[in-house]
Motif scaffolding. Structure first.
Motif, PDB file in Angstrom:
ATOM      1  N   LEU A  44       0.696  -1.071   0.083  1.00  0.00           N
ATOM      2  CA  LEU A  44      -0.411   0.440  -0.105  1.00  0.00           C
ATOM      3  C   LEU A  44       0.940   1.370   0.002  1.00  0.00           C
ATOM      4  O   LEU A  44       0.641   1.798  -0.351  1.00  0.00           O
ATOM      5  CB  LEU A  44      -1.382   0.283   1.178  1.00  0.00           C
ATOM      6  CG  LEU A  44      -1.928   0.944   1.420  1.00  0.00           C
ATOM      7  CD1 LEU A  44      -3.121   0.827  -0.122  1.00  0.00           C
ATOM      8  CD2 LEU A  44      -2.656   0.645   2.449  1.00  0.00           C
ATOM      9  N   GLU A  45       2.051   1.427   0.545  1.00  0.00           N
ATOM     10  CA  GLU A  45       3.071   2.428   0.685  1.00  0.00           C
ATOM     11  C   GLU A  45       3.517   3.115  -0.439  1.00  0.00           C
ATOM     12  O   GLU A  45       3.763   3.690  -1.277  1.00  0.00           O
ATOM     13  CB  GLU A  45       3.952   2.469   2.014  1.00  0.00           C
ATOM     14  CG  GLU A  45       3.313   2.301   3.475  1.00  0.00           C
ATOM     15  CD  GLU A  45       4.406   1.869   4.259  1.00  0.00           C
ATOM     16  OE1 GLU A  45       4.167   2.049   5.458  1.00  0.00           O
ATOM     17  OE2 GLU A  45       5.187   1.962   4.495  1.00  0.00           O
ATOM     18  N   GLN A  46       4.159   1.533  -1.244  1.00  0.00           N
ATOM     19  CA  GLN A  46       4.295   1.357  -2.080  1.00  0.00           C
ATOM     20  C   GLN A  46       3.354   1.918  -3.875  1.00  0.00           C
ATOM     21  O   GLN A  46       4.052   2.747  -4.744  1.00  0.00           O
ATOM     22  CB  GLN A  46       4.868  -0.152  -3.152  1.00  0.00           C
ATOM     23  CG  GLN A  46       5.915   0.326  -4.139  1.00  0.00           C
ATOM     24  CD  GLN A  46       7.098   0.606  -4.308  1.00  0.00           C
ATOM     25  OE1 GLN A  46       7.240   0.635  -2.708  1.00  0.00           O
ATOM     26  NE2 GLN A  46       7.882   1.186  -5.821  1.00  0.00           N
ATOM     27  N   ARG A  47       2.660   1.788  -3.399  1.00  0.00           N
ATOM     28  CA  ARG A  47       1.544   2.038  -4.235  1.00  0.00           C
ATOM     29  C   ARG A  47       1.248   4.213  -4.030  1.00  0.00           C
ATOM     30  O   ARG A  47       1.146   4.802  -4.886  1.00  0.00           O
ATOM     31  CB  ARG A  47      -0.383   1.800  -3.978  1.00  0.00           C
ATOM     32  CG  ARG A  47      -0.064   0.603  -4.554  1.00  0.00           C
ATOM     33  CD  ARG A  47      -1.650  -0.465  -4.308  1.00  0.00           C
ATOM     34  NE  ARG A  47      -2.420   0.457  -5.552  1.00  0.00           N
ATOM     35  CZ  ARG A  47      -3.697  -0.097  -5.775  1.00  0.00           C
ATOM     36  NH1 ARG A  47      -4.238  -1.006  -4.944  1.00  0.00           N
ATOM     37  NH2 ARG A  47      -4.382   0.773  -6.114  1.00  0.00           N
ATOM     38  N   LEU A  48       1.455   4.248  -2.908  1.00  0.00           N
ATOM     39  CA  LEU A  48       1.125   5.785  -2.675  1.00  0.00           C
ATOM     40  C   LEU A  48       2.306   6.187  -2.731  1.00  0.00           C
ATOM     41  O   LEU A  48       1.772   7.930  -3.247  1.00  0.00           O
ATOM     42  CB  LEU A  48       0.958   5.943  -0.883  1.00  0.00           C
ATOM     43  CG  LEU A  48       0.716   6.675  -0.285  1.00  0.00           C
ATOM     44  CD1 LEU A  48      -0.279   7.773  -0.843  1.00  0.00           C
ATOM     45  CD2 LEU A  48       0.994   7.226   0.749  1.00  0.00           C
ATOM     46  N   LEU A  49       3.528   5.851  -2.748  1.00  0.00           N
ATOM     47  CA  LEU A  49       4.880   6.902  -3.178  1.00  0.00           C
ATOM     48  C   LEU A  49       4.760   6.859  -4.361  1.00  0.00           C
ATOM     49  O   LEU A  49       4.870   7.769  -5.389  1.00  0.00           O
ATOM     50  CB  LEU A  49       5.928   5.586  -2.726  1.00  0.00           C
ATOM     51  CG  LEU A  49       6.271   5.851  -1.608  1.00  0.00           C
ATOM     52  CD1 LEU A  49       7.620   4.845  -1.334  1.00  0.00           C
ATOM     53  CD2 LEU A  49       7.112   7.402  -0.873  1.00  0.00           C
ATOM     54  N   SER A  50       4.179   5.780  -5.985  1.00  0.00           N
ATOM     55  CA  SER A  50       4.033   6.199  -6.877  1.00  0.00           C
ATOM     56  C   SER A  50       3.018   6.642  -7.109  1.00  0.00           C
ATOM     57  O   SER A  50       2.670   7.917  -8.410  1.00  0.00           O
ATOM     58  CB  SER A  50       3.393   4.544  -7.849  1.00  0.00           C
ATOM     59  OG  SER A  50       3.783   4.588  -8.905  1.00  0.00           O
ATOM     60  N   ALA A  51       1.636   7.172  -6.699  1.00  0.00           N
ATOM     61  CA  ALA A  51       0.803   7.933  -6.753  1.00  0.00           C
ATOM     62  C   ALA A  51       1.339   9.397  -6.713  1.00  0.00           C
ATOM     63  O   ALA A  51       0.977  10.284  -7.552  1.00  0.00           O
ATOM     64  CB  ALA A  51      -0.065   7.853  -6.361  1.00  0.00           C
ATOM     65  N   VAL A  52       2.074   9.321  -5.862  1.00  0.00           N
ATOM     66  CA  VAL A  52       2.724  11.105  -5.045  1.00  0.00           C
ATOM     67  C   VAL A  52       3.913  11.663  -6.807  1.00  0.00           C
ATOM     68  O   VAL A  52       4.189  12.457  -6.983  1.00  0.00           O
ATOM     69  CB  VAL A  52       3.268  10.794  -4.144  1.00  0.00           C
ATOM     70  CG1 VAL A  52       4.225  12.264  -3.803  1.00  0.00           C
ATOM     71  CG2 VAL A  52       2.256  10.716  -3.176  1.00  0.00           C
ATOM     72  N   SER A  53       4.175  10.361  -6.987  1.00  0.00           N
ATOM     73  CA  SER A  53       5.998  10.466  -7.720  1.00  0.00           C
ATOM     74  C   SER A  53       4.446  11.011  -9.201  1.00  0.00           C
ATOM     75  O   SER A  53       5.300  12.079 -10.336  1.00  0.00           O
ATOM     76  CB  SER A  53       6.532   9.547  -8.561  1.00  0.00           C
ATOM     77  OG  SER A  53       7.540   9.538  -9.427  1.00  0.00           O
ATOM     78  N   ASP A  54       3.870  10.811  -9.528  1.00  0.00           N
ATOM     79  CA  ASP A  54       2.948  10.202 -10.655  1.00  0.00           C
ATOM     80  C   ASP A  54       2.266  11.985 -11.190  1.00  0.00           C
ATOM     81  O   ASP A  54       2.799  12.543 -11.451  1.00  0.00           O
ATOM     82  CB  ASP A  54       1.899   9.763 -10.990  1.00  0.00           C
ATOM     83  CG  ASP A  54       2.162   8.351 -11.669  1.00  0.00           C
ATOM     84  OD1 ASP A  54       1.236   7.688 -11.754  1.00  0.00           O
ATOM     85  OD2 ASP A  54       3.529   8.273 -11.640  1.00  0.00           O
TER      86      ASP A  54
END
Length: 202
Positions: A44-54
């Motif tokens: 879940l944290e990885q998905r959040l980091l990916s969303a923040v990067s995008d």
């Protein structure tokens, strides 16, 4: 005895209600792609980091649009103020800004093609303070943490990197070796997976 029976019936009814609510909540979380969030917090944290990067990449693009539109507005205002005299320089500036805006809009309208393989990526950002290179290769292309990459310019390897972070469409890699102190990595340089072992650039 009747009171105990009534209490038991009420408790069973409440338990059934909570089971239904829990089941409904699980279905909603699965629909949002958050199934098993409590079991796999790292995912879940990885998905959040990916969303923040995008989001950061999108904001950067939005800022470029805003800046270009401001320049266009200023050029148009300048032309309007000087149009009675027929200022050719102001008209040329307006035309140049309109061309730039059209190019930016045309570029945004083109479909963004993610690289298909590990051999045709590009450097999209640099953090020189940390010797960090961000490339447009990610999990989608098979990039893994620890994977070696090489930076290529004019068919020459100018640097070797090691991947330290991977997202869905991008990765971050630290510089391991530079071919020359004079030659710096630039945005737009090609990125490729490096299958060679123990190769030095010097």
């Amino acid at each position: 005895m009747k009171t105990l029976t009534d209490s038991l019936a009420a408790s069973n009814a409440e338990a059934e209600l909570f089971r239904r609510k829990y089941s409904d909540l699980q279905l909603r979380m699965e629909a949002l792609g958050l199934d098993g969030a409590s079991k796999d917090k790292a995912k879940l944290e990885q998905r959040l980091l990916s969303a923040v990067s995008d989001l950061q990449l999108t904001q950067k693009e939005r800022d470029e649009y805003r800046d270009q539109m401001l320049r266009l507005s200023e050029a148009m205002l300048h032309l309007l103020k000087t149009s009675t005299g027929g200022d050719a320089k102001a008209r040329m500036e307006l035309e140049a800004q309109l061309r730039s805006t059209n190019q930016l809009v045309a570029k945004a309208a083109e479909p963004v093609d993610a690289p298909g393989t590990l051999m045709d990526g590009n450097v999209i950002s640099l953090k020189e303070d940390w010797s960090l290179v961000v490339g447009n290769l990610g999990e989608k292309q098979g990039v893994r943490i620890g994977m070696p990459l090489r930076v290529v310019r004019d068919n020459r390897v100018i640097a070797t990197l090691r991947v330290v972070d991977v997202r869905r469409r991008i990765c971050g890699a630290v510089v391991q070796e530079m071919g020359s102190e004079k030659e710096k990595i630039k945005v737009g340089d090609r990125l490729q997976a490096d299958a060679r072992q123990n190769v030095t650039l010097k």
